[in-house]
Design an enzyme around this catalytic site. Sequence first.
Site, short mmCIF file in Angstrom:
data_model
loop_
_atom_site.label_atom_id
_atom_site.label_comp_id
_atom_site.label_asym_id
_atom_site.label_seq_id
_atom_site.Cartn_x
_atom_site.Cartn_y
_atom_site.Cartn_z
CG HIS A 2 -4.59 0.88 5.09
ND1 HIS A 2 -6.42 0.79 5.52
CD2 HIS A 2 -4.45 -0.54 5.63
CE1 HIS A 2 -6.94 0.10 4.97
NE2 HIS A 2 -5.66 -0.77 4.00
CG HIS A 18 -8.91 -2.42 1.68
ND1 HIS A 18 -9.13 -2.14 0.66
CD2 HIS A 18 -8.42 -2.01 3.11
CE1 HIS A 18 -6.83 -1.91 1.05
NE2 HIS A 18 -7.33 -2.55 2.04
CG HIS A 38 -7.51 -4.27 6.84
ND1 HIS A 38 -7.23 -5.61 6.05
CD2 HIS A 38 -6.48 -3.12 6.39
CE1 HIS A 38 -6.76 -5.52 5.02
NE2 HIS A 38 -6.94 -4.45 5.10
CE1 TYR A 55 -14.25 15.09 23.37
CE2 TYR A 55 -15.80 12.83 23.35
CZ TYR A 55 -15.49 14.41 23.77
OH TYR A 55 -15.63 15.00 24.94
CD GLU A 57 -3.05 -1.67 0.28
OE1 GLU A 57 -2.97 -0.81 -1.00
OE2 GLU A 57 -4.13 -2.32 0.36
#
Length: 215
Positions: A93, A160, A95, A120, A74
């Site tokens: 990143h 994703h 999942h 927040y 990625e």
Amino acid sequence: MADTALREQMCLLAKSLFDRGLTGGSTGNISARTEEGGLLVSPTGTSFGRLDPARLSHFDAQGNLVSGDAPTKEMPLHAAFYDTRSTAGAVVHLHSCHSVAWSMMPGVDPDNFLPPTTPYAIMKLGKVKLLPFFRPGDPAMGAAVRGLAGKRTAVMLANHGPVVAGKDVEAACNAIEELEDTARLAMMMRGYDANMLSPGQVADLVTHFDVEWDT
């Protein structure tokens, strides 16, 4: 922050995310700017629960891999944030389950992915852009982020997972946790006539905390 301390911090925070179930197996990736302008990146196929500080992928300021294992596939996604947001010092990143579930729900606003449940997420993330599904590792993900021209600190990849840029590793991790918590609240409240923050309350938060709020 010195290279050794940054490596250790990245691995410590990644393990914390893993241990609390925010990403599992060998999913997720994390990167951070070094003092000399390069990048430290989690290697491909590694688990957040078992990152080795010495084996992080190390890129110099010109983008050359100078040490460590091969980086996450990625990388185009991470590079897109660094190239378009001068304030980005780290990118995370995950999942994470609830944010992925929320991305699959009908009626979600792609320009403002998270509903205004609490102050927040607004304060830490601004508006989160929901991007369409891309094959994992597809360079088109990076192109989609570049298309936002640096106006968003966070995106949600449909089906994703979320991606968040922050001023440093701790800020990015805190913000992505807030994203997941807000998505979890959204899933819990779906189907109820919940009292969300009003547009006026959101506007007050944006003004008071000087939030980047792309309109």
